[in-house]
Design an enzyme around this catalytic site. Sequence first.
Site, PDB file in Angstrom:
ATOM      1  N   ASN A  14       0.809  -1.179   0.032  1.00 49.25           N
ATOM      2  CA  ASN A  14       0.003   0.110   0.135  1.00 49.25           C
ATOM      3  C   ASN A  14       0.981   1.188  -0.053  1.00 49.25           C
ATOM      4  O   ASN A  14       0.511   2.354  -0.691  1.00 49.25           O
ATOM      5  CB  ASN A  14      -0.992   0.036   1.112  1.00 49.25           C
ATOM      6  CG  ASN A  14      -2.281  -0.720   0.873  1.00 49.25           C
ATOM      7  OD1 ASN A  14      -3.007  -0.346   0.039  1.00 49.25           O
ATOM      8  ND2 ASN A  14      -2.489  -1.820   1.764  1.00 49.25           N
ATOM      9  N   HIS A 109      -7.829  -0.891   6.293  1.00 47.13           N
ATOM     10  CA  HIS A 109      -8.386  -2.144   6.665  1.00 47.13           C
ATOM     11  C   HIS A 109      -8.831  -3.176   5.699  1.00 47.13           C
ATOM     12  O   HIS A 109      -9.719  -2.715   4.754  1.00 47.13           O
ATOM     13  CB  HIS A 109      -9.298  -1.965   7.825  1.00 47.13           C
ATOM     14  CG  HIS A 109      -9.510  -3.094   8.504  1.00 47.13           C
ATOM     15  ND1 HIS A 109      -8.800  -3.713   9.533  1.00 47.13           N
ATOM     16  CD2 HIS A 109     -10.659  -3.915   8.582  1.00 47.13           C
ATOM     17  CE1 HIS A 109      -9.362  -4.776   9.863  1.00 47.13           C
ATOM     18  NE2 HIS A 109     -10.338  -5.011   9.458  1.00 47.13           N
ATOM     19  N   VAL A 172      -5.513  -5.780  -4.315  1.00 50.64           N
ATOM     20  CA  VAL A 172      -5.377  -4.946  -5.597  1.00 50.64           C
ATOM     21  C   VAL A 172      -6.424  -3.595  -5.458  1.00 50.64           C
ATOM     22  O   VAL A 172      -5.935  -2.659  -5.884  1.00 50.64           O
ATOM     23  CB  VAL A 172      -6.141  -6.116  -6.605  1.00 50.64           C
ATOM     24  CG1 VAL A 172      -6.244  -5.087  -8.043  1.00 50.64           C
ATOM     25  CG2 VAL A 172      -5.053  -6.953  -7.056  1.00 50.64           C
TER      26      VAL A 172
HETATM   27  C1  GAR Z   1      -3.025  -4.967   3.961  1.00 51.01           C
HETATM   28  O1  GAR Z   1      -4.080  -5.772   3.608  1.00 51.01           O
HETATM   29  C2  GAR Z   1      -3.878  -3.805   5.072  1.00 51.01           C
HETATM   30  O2  GAR Z   1      -5.003  -3.629   4.695  1.00 51.01           O
HETATM   31  C3  GAR Z   1      -3.518  -4.546   6.115  1.00 51.01           C
HETATM   32  O3  GAR Z   1      -2.232  -5.142   6.251  1.00 51.01           O
HETATM   33  C4  GAR Z   1      -1.923  -5.368   4.880  1.00 51.01           C
HETATM   34  C5  GAR Z   1      -0.445  -4.831   4.648  1.00 51.01           C
HETATM   35  O4  GAR Z   1      -0.035  -4.866   3.338  1.00 51.01           O
HETATM   36  N1  GAR Z   1      -3.834  -4.016   7.328  1.00 51.01           N
HETATM   37  C6  GAR Z   1      -4.202  -4.473   8.593  1.00 51.01           C
HETATM   38  O5  GAR Z   1      -4.761  -5.425   8.682  1.00 51.01           O
HETATM   39  C7  GAR Z   1      -4.382  -3.423   9.649  1.00 51.01           C
HETATM   40  N2  GAR Z   1      -5.000  -3.776  10.799  1.00 51.01           N
HETATM   41  P1  GAR Z   1       1.115  -4.125   2.648  1.00 51.01           P
HETATM   42  O6  GAR Z   1       2.191  -3.977   3.897  1.00 51.01           O
HETATM   43  O7  GAR Z   1       1.492  -4.726   1.705  1.00 51.01           O
HETATM   44  O8  GAR Z   1       0.468  -2.717   2.389  1.00 51.01           O
END
Ligand code: GAR
Length: 210
Positions: A14, A109, A172
């Site tokens: 992200n 989230h 995505v």
């Molecule tokens: C993402 O899916 C985000 O929405 C989630 O962790 C992942 C991080 O992926 N966040 C949570 O669960 C927050 N409680 P990334 O490091 O590749 O962005």
Amino acid sequence: KMRVAILISGRGSNMVALLEAARDPAYPAEIVLVLSNRPDAAGLARAAEAGIPTRIIDHTAFPDRASFDAALDAELRAASVELVCLAGFMRILTPEFVAGWAGRMINIHPSLLPLFKGTHTHRQALEAGVRLHGCTVHFVVPELDAGPIVAQAAIPVRQDDDPDSLADRVIVQERRLYPAVLALVAGGRARLEGERVVITEQAPEGVLFS
Ligand code: GAR
């Protein structure tokens, strides 16, 4: 441009999406700092490659949440940060820290809140048998995953989905949704008024705004 910090704990995909969006000269936010609570977060290298200043504040080096959050707050203020994006930041923040950034901190989230707070959201969705799942960007309040919703994106749940296949399709949407929402918030087109989000911009197609 609004000065933005991104807080990560892991992969940082992200974060990468936000960094890429912010390269557009017309984008209303400038990413001035990427901060991780974990020294081994893969996202740190990706931020550094993009030329963004990075900091590690290792939570295991602090005796309690309050002292960790105080250090975090000091780093953010030292960098004159105006808005904080949590992007896979897996630490619960103290009410005092959250209060200091009220209306100026957003989180992504991986569920359609208020469903499936906490962790293992894709497994929770499958167990509940929902046919729509997705992701949410919300303003952060002290209660976990409970803040006012700015925007959501949804996907259909398929018969043969497992938590990994759902995660692959939701991420995505996350990478699409978060840059769009940061643009709205940094541009003053989505803001928190009391406990309500006021939005003065039409949603991009396929993105469901509160
Ligand atoms: C993402 O899916 C985000 O929405 C989630 O962790 C992942 C991080 O992926 N966040 C949570 O669960 C927050 N409680 P990334 O490091 O590749 O962005």
